[in-house]
Each structure stands twice: as structure tokens, then as C-alpha cells.
Design a protein around this motif. Sequence first.
Motif, PDB file in Angstrom:
ATOM      1  N   ARG A 239       0.859  -1.179   0.000  1.00 38.86           N
ATOM      2  CA  ARG A 239       0.000   0.000   0.000  1.00 38.86           C
ATOM      3  C   ARG A 239       0.896   1.230   0.000  1.00 38.86           C
ATOM      4  O   ARG A 239       2.099   1.144   0.274  1.00 38.86           O
ATOM      5  CB  ARG A 239      -0.905   0.008   1.239  1.00 38.86           C
ATOM      6  N   ALA A 295      -4.835 -12.143  -4.842  1.00 38.38           N
ATOM      7  CA  ALA A 295      -5.176 -10.767  -4.478  1.00 38.38           C
ATOM      8  C   ALA A 295      -5.028 -10.574  -2.973  1.00 38.38           C
ATOM      9  O   ALA A 295      -5.270 -11.484  -2.186  1.00 38.38           O
ATOM     10  CB  ALA A 295      -6.606 -10.443  -4.900  1.00 38.38           C
ATOM     11  N   THR A 300      -5.854  -5.748  -4.826  1.00 39.37           N
ATOM     12  CA  THR A 300      -4.744  -5.692  -5.766  1.00 39.37           C
ATOM     13  C   THR A 300      -3.923  -6.974  -5.666  1.00 39.37           C
ATOM     14  O   THR A 300      -4.006  -7.708  -4.684  1.00 39.37           O
ATOM     15  CB  THR A 300      -3.851  -4.472  -5.491  1.00 39.37           C
ATOM     16  N   THR A 435      -5.631  -2.097 -14.999  1.00 37.40           N
ATOM     17  CA  THR A 435      -4.214  -1.750 -14.902  1.00 37.40           C
ATOM     18  C   THR A 435      -4.034  -0.272 -15.215  1.00 37.40           C
ATOM     19  O   THR A 435      -4.744   0.296 -16.053  1.00 37.40           O
ATOM     20  CB  THR A 435      -3.344  -2.577 -15.864  1.00 37.40           C
ATOM     21  N   LYS A 446       0.149   0.047 -11.537  1.00 39.25           N
ATOM     22  CA  LYS A 446      -0.802  -0.200 -10.456  1.00 39.25           C
ATOM     23  C   LYS A 446      -1.930  -1.074 -10.999  1.00 39.25           C
ATOM     24  O   LYS A 446      -2.342  -0.916 -12.150  1.00 39.25           O
ATOM     25  CB  LYS A 446      -1.383   1.109  -9.921  1.00 39.25           C
ATOM     26  N   THR A 447      -2.401  -1.990 -10.168  1.00 41.15           N
ATOM     27  CA  THR A 447      -3.461  -2.904 -10.614  1.00 41.15           C
ATOM     28  C   THR A 447      -4.592  -2.937  -9.604  1.00 41.15           C
ATOM     29  O   THR A 447      -4.398  -2.671  -8.421  1.00 41.15           O
ATOM     30  CB  THR A 447      -2.917  -4.339 -10.788  1.00 41.15           C
ATOM     31  N   THR A 448      -5.766  -3.268 -10.081  1.00 42.50           N
ATOM     32  CA  THR A 448      -6.922  -3.481  -9.214  1.00 42.50           C
ATOM     33  C   THR A 448      -7.644  -4.740  -9.667  1.00 42.50           C
ATOM     34  O   THR A 448      -7.629  -5.081 -10.858  1.00 42.50           O
ATOM     35  CB  THR A 448      -7.906  -2.295  -9.258  1.00 42.50           C
TER      36      THR A 448
END
Length: 534
Positions: A239, A295, A300, A435, A446-448
Motif C-alpha cells: 500500500r 489478491a 490488488t 491496470t 498499479k493494478t486493481t
Amino acid sequence: MSADARISSDKLVPYAGGKRGPIGTLADALLHERLLAYRRDVAKKYRVLDHSLIERALPTGDLLISAKFDGELWFLHKSAGRTLLIAYNGRILDGTPLVETLAKQLAGVTEALVVGELIARPTDGRPRVQHVASALNAENLEGTLAFHPFDLVSENGDDCQKRPYAERFARLKSLFGEDERTGVVTTIPGDQAAVLSYWREWVQTGRFEGLVVRSEHGLTYKIKPYFTIDAVVVAYGMRIQQGTPQIRELNLALIRDDGHLQLIGPVGGGFTEESRAEWYTKLSALEAPSSFRMANRDGTLCKFLRPEIIVEVKVTDLVETDSNDVSVHRMALTYDAAKGYSALSDGKVPALLFPVFQRERTDKTFDVASVGMTQLTSRLASSNEPSEAPPQLADSEIVLRRVWTKGPTAVRKVALVETHKEARHGYAPFAVFGTDFSGGRAEPLKTTLRTASTREKAEAHLAAWIEENIKKGWVEVGGDAPPPAAEPPKKTAKKAAKPEATEAAEGPEPAAGEVAEAAPKKAARKTAKKATEA
């Protein structure tokens, strides 16, 4: 009026002069729901308390102090003249010596549902949960089984849960007494000081697993000694806090007897803000490839590591099912120094209850002696099931994919995926993966990840991602872009067209024969005109 305890008789097998049935033998759906409701709404809402907080956290006033056995939660049910011992997952004991003894104690009762702890006493040491499984699988060990009641759900149609616990327990004591095999759980009134005294007498001496303390305010506390596990760190979640990257959690694994790595869950407590940043710096240098994706709690993707760091984690308890009584499953992994991690198969693994990071164990090495599964198998019999070959799973399908760019180095993508694996435990039917890449940023990628149970919910996640991430300046360049909006109709010309042109435009298209006939007429008009001029 209580329903009879109907069972699937074809599942019963002979056992110690009676019968026993595996999971699912209970066929009475109404009764099964009552068992699950008690386990979900009562037994799982105990407050877990560290023994060091007995004098500070327990309420003042009158308390009921009970010994906690290390066994399995079972129910004694009598209905329509038949008495059974039933587990919450539908296992059955019928007509065994233990059940017949309990039936005699309920001779004066028409209907009852009693909650208790099923234990098996070994020849040496205190009872442990794995002894129950051994006794249920060996007829000659039936004599080691014991059932100790501790709560009364109903009696003769009355809902006993509405009564104070002290009153319910007094009724149980009058029915079952304090016999070594079928007597009530040892329970003594007292206060905070008495709890501490019995902790020392019962738990620290090894007689019982822990204490259960009930207050006059209706709160119930489970007090057990914590234990520690040494595990290898295989991944971490991160984070950003005030611009500084930190670890959010460490993902831990143990080495199974077959040599594979078994994920056992994350630990996110026990770190300071400063140490979280220090751990990120340390772990980011150890990243390893992985074909298995996982995840973290923020949705993420975790980053996998070479299995080199061993940590010690303090754990209050282990739980084998979630709040919906579904077994906890986690993936077993293989590791290759060149290829990294790959998934092997998921299996039943207990979840760590309230794990807290303690320290790094630099004195430990990555081997089964230091980080083996025996740390769990010694406490729960089901924690070392052999890893199976990877199951053949259906391919996932990218239902929709969209791509945007902004300037020369910024790219954002989002994909809606249908997994086609919802029948397999641990897979959501749909996932939305986003992404965000920017070459000039300190953290370029950064990914979600968001999962959904339906297409409708997945599309809502997709719409929310687009609204949050695609603002002014972003240009859609690829993927499944929606079709452009239809152009508005052109305005009508101010000048009217000639009648002939209007008729040609608005009239029906002529057939081939009509067109052929039109040419001679036109030619005839031209000939006539020339003749007139001449």
C-alpha cells in the motif's frame, strides 16, 4: 413441535453395536438448519481473549467458568422416541453404547436438542480433536468417546435459549449429572480472580484446552493460550501511505509432507508504520515470478518472493470453516528457482485466528523441520491432506476489454472476465481487472482486481472503474470500445428539388424491365425534337 430426526438410512454403516453415518447422513433439512444456526449465531460469536487480559478485559460481577475441551461440537437430539448424536455437518451416531447411555438420561423427556462437546480420551495426555476422528473410524475405540453437554436449545417444544444460561445449565445438570462420560461440562461460579485461579489450575497444568467464561450480561469469552507458528514468507501485499510504499500484509506458507508449499493465510498485524516501510524495501528486492495470481485484502495483486525469509506469528486459534460453515480452502504451490511459483491444487487448511507478527527468525532455515505442516497437523487432523494433481479447469473468457492512452507513456486498461470456474471452490464467476501504467511514476504499474457473483455486478464494477479512472484527456485506442454515437440527421435543404428528382428519390425503385423501357421513350423524345427543329 419438533420434526423427527429423519436420516438417510442407506448411508449408515455398522459401528460398535450401533451405526454411524458420514457427512450428509442427516436428511432433515429443518433440523440441519437449527444446528447450523446455533453454530453460526451462538458458538462462533464467542469473544476470544488472551489469558494475559483476564483481569483487565473480563467484566466484573458474577461469572460462570467452564472448562474447554479440545473436541468437536455435536448435538444430542431426541424426537419421536429416537435419540441421536448429530454433528453440524450431518454426521450421525445411532444406537452406540454412548448414545444408548444418553438416551436413558433423556427417558423422561419427549423432545430435546442439547449442545455438547464430543471428545475421545487417549491413554496418555489430554483429549485432542484428532482423537475424535480416530475413535469414529475404529470400533474398538468407541469406549474412549464421551459427550459433555453445555447448552440446551429446546426441551419439549420450548425455546430454552430465551432463558438465562444459568437456568439452562441447571436443567442440564439435573438431566445428565457429572458422570465422566456423559456429564455436563465442569462449570463453577466465580469472579475475575477465580478465572485467573482456574486458568492456572486447569489450563497451565495441561488438564484442559482453555476456559469458557459467561457473564451475567450475556457475553461469552473463550480464553485459550496462544501459540506460535514459524512460516516462510512467499508473497506480500503493498500500500502507499503518504507517498511511501509499505507492506500491507505478509502471505505465509508451510512445507507439506509431500514437499509442496501450502498457503496458510496472511498476517497484517504486529507492524509499526516504520517497520512496514522497512519490510517493503527488504522484500521488493526478493521478488520472484509466479503463474499463480493472488489478491490481497485491498483487491490488488500480491507480489511473490523467493522463499527465504522465515517469520514467527502468534495465533489465538485455528478455525476450519468460515461463518457460513464452508471449509476453508487454500492453494498448494510448487516452487522452482528458475520458473517461480505455480499452482498445484487447493485443499482444506484451517484459517489462522487473529495472527500477529512477532519477529523474523533468522535462526530458521527453509526446510520441513523449521517450517513444516506438523505445526498445524498436531492440532487439527485434517490439515495435512495430500496435494492432488492440478484439476482440469475451464478456460476463462475475456468478455470485454477496453484501452485508453494519455500522452506518450500513460496507458489504462480494464477487462471483464468470466471465469467459467464457479463450480470449483475459491473461484468467483466474474472478475474485473484494471491496470494503470505511467512510465514517469515512481510506481509505474498499479493494478486493481474486483470479483463479482453475477454479470450485472461485474458490469457495475466496470462502470465504477471507468468513472473513477477515465477523465478528460484520456483517448480510447483499443479493445471493445462502444460503437460511436449516431450522427444527428441533416437539416432539410431550403430549396425544393425538381419534381422529377423528388419522385425518383421518394418513389419505389423501378424494376429492371421498367428501366429498360424508359430508355426507348427518352430516345423517341429526342428524335421527335430533332424532327421539329428540322
